[in-house]
Design a protein around this motif. Structure first.
Motif, PDB file in Angstrom:
ATOM      1  N   PHE A   1     -31.345 -12.201   6.497  1.00 27.28           N
ATOM      2  CA  PHE A   1     -30.083 -12.171   5.456  1.00 27.28           C
ATOM      3  C   PHE A   1     -30.722 -11.919   3.705  1.00 27.28           C
ATOM      4  CE2 PHE A   1     -28.238 -14.537   2.714  1.00 27.28           C
ATOM      5  CZ  PHE A   1     -26.756 -14.792   3.362  1.00 27.28           C
ATOM      6  N   ASN A   2     -32.208 -12.132   3.789  1.00 30.51           N
ATOM      7  CA  ASN A   2     -31.906 -12.639   2.164  1.00 30.51           C
ATOM      8  C   ASN A   2     -32.216 -11.159   1.627  1.00 30.51           C
ATOM      9  OD1 ASN A   2     -31.992 -14.958   1.481  1.00 30.51           O
ATOM     10  ND2 ASN A   2     -34.629 -15.530   1.924  1.00 30.51           N
ATOM     11  N   TYR A   3     -33.110 -10.050   2.586  1.00 30.09           N
ATOM     12  CA  TYR A   3     -33.336  -8.829   2.218  1.00 30.09           C
ATOM     13  C   TYR A   3     -32.011  -8.137   2.421  1.00 30.09           C
ATOM     14  CZ  TYR A   3     -35.324  -4.201   1.723  1.00 30.09           C
ATOM     15  OH  TYR A   3     -35.296  -3.246   1.867  1.00 30.09           O
ATOM     16  N   ASP A   4     -31.299  -8.414   3.227  1.00 30.51           N
ATOM     17  CA  ASP A   4     -29.793  -6.994   3.638  1.00 30.51           C
ATOM     18  C   ASP A   4     -28.613  -7.789   2.845  1.00 30.51           C
ATOM     19  OD1 ASP A   4     -31.202  -5.177   4.866  1.00 30.51           O
ATOM     20  OD2 ASP A   4     -31.299  -6.527   6.836  1.00 30.51           O
ATOM     21  N   TYR A   5     -28.263  -9.215   3.075  1.00 28.37           N
ATOM     22  CA  TYR A   5     -26.850  -9.419   3.041  1.00 28.37           C
ATOM     23  C   TYR A   5     -26.539  -9.531   1.523  1.00 28.37           C
ATOM     24  CZ  TYR A   5     -25.273  -9.215   8.077  1.00 28.37           C
ATOM     25  OH  TYR A   5     -25.083  -9.066   8.503  1.00 28.37           O
ATOM     26  N   ALA A   6     -28.131 -10.718   1.223  1.00 25.80           N
ATOM     27  CA  ALA A   6     -28.287 -11.372  -0.744  1.00 25.80           C
ATOM     28  C   ALA A   6     -28.209  -9.879  -0.911  1.00 25.80           C
ATOM     29  CB  ALA A   6     -28.708 -12.779  -0.453  1.00 25.80           C
ATOM     30  N   ASN A   7     -29.129  -9.052  -1.241  1.00 30.71           N
ATOM     31  CA  ASN A   7     -29.220  -7.696  -1.672  1.00 30.71           C
ATOM     32  C   ASN A   7     -28.190  -6.872  -2.205  1.00 30.71           C
ATOM     33  OD1 ASN A   7     -31.491  -6.693  -3.405  1.00 30.71           O
ATOM     34  ND2 ASN A   7     -31.045  -4.613  -2.068  1.00 30.71           N
ATOM     35  N   SER A   8     -27.180  -6.766  -1.114  1.00 33.16           N
ATOM     36  CA  SER A   8     -25.993  -6.158  -1.887  1.00 33.16           C
ATOM     37  C   SER A   8     -25.096  -7.376  -2.649  1.00 33.16           C
ATOM     38  CB  SER A   8     -25.697  -5.821   0.506  1.00 33.16           C
ATOM     39  OG  SER A   8     -26.475  -5.059   0.840  1.00 33.16           O
TER      40      SER A   8
ATOM     41  N   SER B   1     -20.564 -15.620  -2.146  1.00 30.86           N
ATOM     42  CA  SER B   1     -21.218 -14.662  -2.513  1.00 30.86           C
ATOM     43  C   SER B   1     -20.564 -13.901  -3.538  1.00 30.86           C
ATOM     44  CB  SER B   1     -20.820 -13.111  -0.882  1.00 30.86           C
ATOM     45  OG  SER B   1     -19.213 -13.038  -1.415  1.00 30.86           O
ATOM     46  N   ASP B   2     -19.401 -14.312  -4.191  1.00 28.49           N
ATOM     47  CA  ASP B   2     -19.198 -14.138  -5.749  1.00 28.49           C
ATOM     48  C   ASP B   2     -19.877 -14.616  -6.899  1.00 28.49           C
ATOM     49  OD1 ASP B   2     -16.596 -12.951  -4.399  1.00 28.49           O
ATOM     50  OD2 ASP B   2     -16.090 -14.387  -5.433  1.00 28.49           O
ATOM     51  N   TYR B   3     -21.450 -15.770  -6.505  1.00 31.86           N
ATOM     52  CA  TYR B   3     -21.888 -16.767  -7.079  1.00 31.86           C
ATOM     53  C   TYR B   3     -23.832 -16.369  -7.326  1.00 31.86           C
ATOM     54  CZ  TYR B   3     -17.950 -18.964  -8.235  1.00 31.86           C
ATOM     55  OH  TYR B   3     -16.831 -19.509  -8.591  1.00 31.86           O
ATOM     56  N   MET B   4     -23.841 -14.672  -6.252  1.00 31.15           N
ATOM     57  CA  MET B   4     -25.294 -14.958  -5.946  1.00 31.15           C
ATOM     58  C   MET B   4     -26.018 -13.082  -6.724  1.00 31.15           C
ATOM     59  SD  MET B   4     -24.843 -14.934  -2.082  1.00 31.15           S
ATOM     60  CE  MET B   4     -26.352 -14.350  -1.582  1.00 31.15           C
ATOM     61  N   GLY B   5     -24.689 -13.394  -7.872  1.00 26.49           N
ATOM     62  CA  GLY B   5     -25.591 -12.402  -9.140  1.00 26.49           C
ATOM     63  C   GLY B   5     -26.087 -12.875  -9.814  1.00 26.49           C
TER      64      GLY B   5
ATOM     65  N   ALA C   1     -17.374  -5.150   2.590  1.00 28.92           N
ATOM     66  CA  ALA C   1     -16.448  -5.695   3.290  1.00 28.92           C
ATOM     67  C   ALA C   1     -16.392  -6.895   3.844  1.00 28.92           C
ATOM     68  CB  ALA C   1     -14.665  -4.553   2.734  1.00 28.92           C
ATOM     69  N   MET C   2     -17.032  -5.439   5.704  1.00 28.19           N
ATOM     70  CA  MET C   2     -17.285  -6.957   5.705  1.00 28.19           C
ATOM     71  C   MET C   2     -18.029  -8.111   6.086  1.00 28.19           C
ATOM     72  SD  MET C   2     -16.562  -4.288  10.202  1.00 28.19           S
ATOM     73  CE  MET C   2     -18.435  -3.057   9.016  1.00 28.19           C
ATOM     74  N   ASP C   3     -19.086  -7.671   5.552  1.00 24.33           N
ATOM     75  CA  ASP C   3     -19.988  -9.106   5.202  1.00 24.33           C
ATOM     76  C   ASP C   3     -19.587  -9.724   4.620  1.00 24.33           C
ATOM     77  OD1 ASP C   3     -21.872  -6.922   6.606  1.00 24.33           O
ATOM     78  OD2 ASP C   3     -23.223  -6.291   4.687  1.00 24.33           O
ATOM     79  N   SER C   4     -19.006  -9.168   3.629  1.00 24.30           N
ATOM     80  CA  SER C   4     -18.205 -10.286   2.522  1.00 24.30           C
ATOM     81  C   SER C   4     -17.497 -11.118   3.034  1.00 24.30           C
ATOM     82  CB  SER C   4     -17.734 -10.076   0.886  1.00 24.30           C
ATOM     83  OG  SER C   4     -17.549 -10.131   0.394  1.00 24.30           O
ATOM     84  N   ALA C   5     -16.258 -10.323   4.320  1.00 23.47           N
ATOM     85  CA  ALA C   5     -15.341 -11.387   4.737  1.00 23.47           C
ATOM     86  C   ALA C   5     -15.899 -12.181   5.823  1.00 23.47           C
ATOM     87  CB  ALA C   5     -14.734 -10.267   5.600  1.00 23.47           C
ATOM     88  N   LYS C   6     -17.600 -11.645   6.418  1.00 28.22           N
ATOM     89  CA  LYS C   6     -18.277 -12.551   7.061  1.00 28.22           C
ATOM     90  C   LYS C   6     -18.724 -13.998   6.949  1.00 28.22           C
ATOM     91  CE  LYS C   6     -19.165  -9.278  10.976  1.00 28.22           C
ATOM     92  NZ  LYS C   6     -20.172  -8.166  11.580  1.00 28.22           N
TER      93      LYS C   6
END
Length: 257
Positions: free
Chosen positions: A224-231, A35-39, A19-24
């Motif tokens: 970023f690609n590994y942690d945030y984008a993957n999540s 982030s809503d279009y990273m599926g 939730a914090m990552d999404s807010a950032k």
């Protein structure tokens, strides 16, 4: 399982962190809803746009790792636009990420046991006893690294559980031709309590973006690609309400037994 080093309550912590990552992401991105279009489905639609822009009537595609999933979804969404497609293994589109992770963890443990069996049959192996006994020795060694990290010659770096477990897993998954390197790293760490060889591997990985502490701009973006984008991908690919926090906690408890 040897790589399961998470603490109880990880599900709640993961949801809060997400939730914090999404807010950032919403706050600092030029496109707040990025982030809503990273599926995966969004990625395949982008891929089809690129196919059209270069003037190809069909997509010729080779997929490995996560690319297998992208190629599979593309074939489902755009079956008439598939040209030559090579996927290096089969992947079920109906299994959840949790099921996939569970199967991967089981496979990693099988490979690790295969390495241990090979190590026990050779001179210089720091492990002893049966495969199960040696497995427990390695497990305990890795878990104790955070409290008692081995010394690293000529460096202020310390070798912790997470990094060491990552490299043990990576070498066990790799070619048996490289297992001797893993044996040398473990021998130095378990017998001499030195982490120089493992530290060298961590430094080398840091140069390619696999180290937690990013230094260069390239490492920052790869992390970023590994942690945030993957999540974000996992969240977007999962069905809304598929799992709640209690279910995550139950799954974590089951995996630790």
């Amino acid at each position: 399982m040897i790589l399961n080093t998470e603490n109880p309550g990880w599900g709640l912590a993961a949801v809060r962190q997400g939730a914090m990552d999404s807010a950032k992401c919403a706050r600092y991105s030029e496109t707040p809803e990025l982030s809503d279009y990273m599926g995966t489905r969004s990625v395949t639609r982008d891929l089809d746009i690129l196919r059209n822009l270069v003037g190809n009537t069909e997509l010729n595609y080779r997929g490995t790792s996560y690319g297998i999933f992208i190629g599979s979804i593309y074939a489902v969404l755009f079956p008439r636009r598939v040209g030559n497609m090579v996927l290096d293994s089969a992947m079920s589109l109906t299994k959840s990420w949790t099921e996939g992770d569970r199967e991967l963890t089981i496979f990693r443990e099988e490979r690790l046991r295969a390495y241990i069996e090979s190590c026990l049959a050779q001179n210089g192996c720091p492990l002893t006893g049966s495969v199960d006994e040696a497995f427990s020795q390695l497990h305990d060694f890795l878990l104790n690294l955070d409290e008692a990290p081995p010394s690293v010659e000529g460096s202020s770096l310390s070798v912790g559980t997470k990094d060491a477990a990552y490299f043990v897993s990576s070498f066990a998954l790799g070619s048996p031709d490289n297992w001797q390197i893993l044996t040398e790293m473990l021998s130095q760490g378990m017998i001499k309590h030195e982490g120089t060889l493992i530290s060298e591997r961590i430094t080398l990985a840091g140069e390619t973006g696999h180290q937690d502490s990013a230094v260069t701009e390239k490492q920052v973006f790869m992390n970023f690609n590994y942690d945030y984008a993957n999540s974000a991908i996992i969240c977007n690919d999962s069905e809304r309400g598929e799992r709640d926090i209690a279910a995550l906690e139950a799954e974590a408890a089951a995996e630790k037994k």
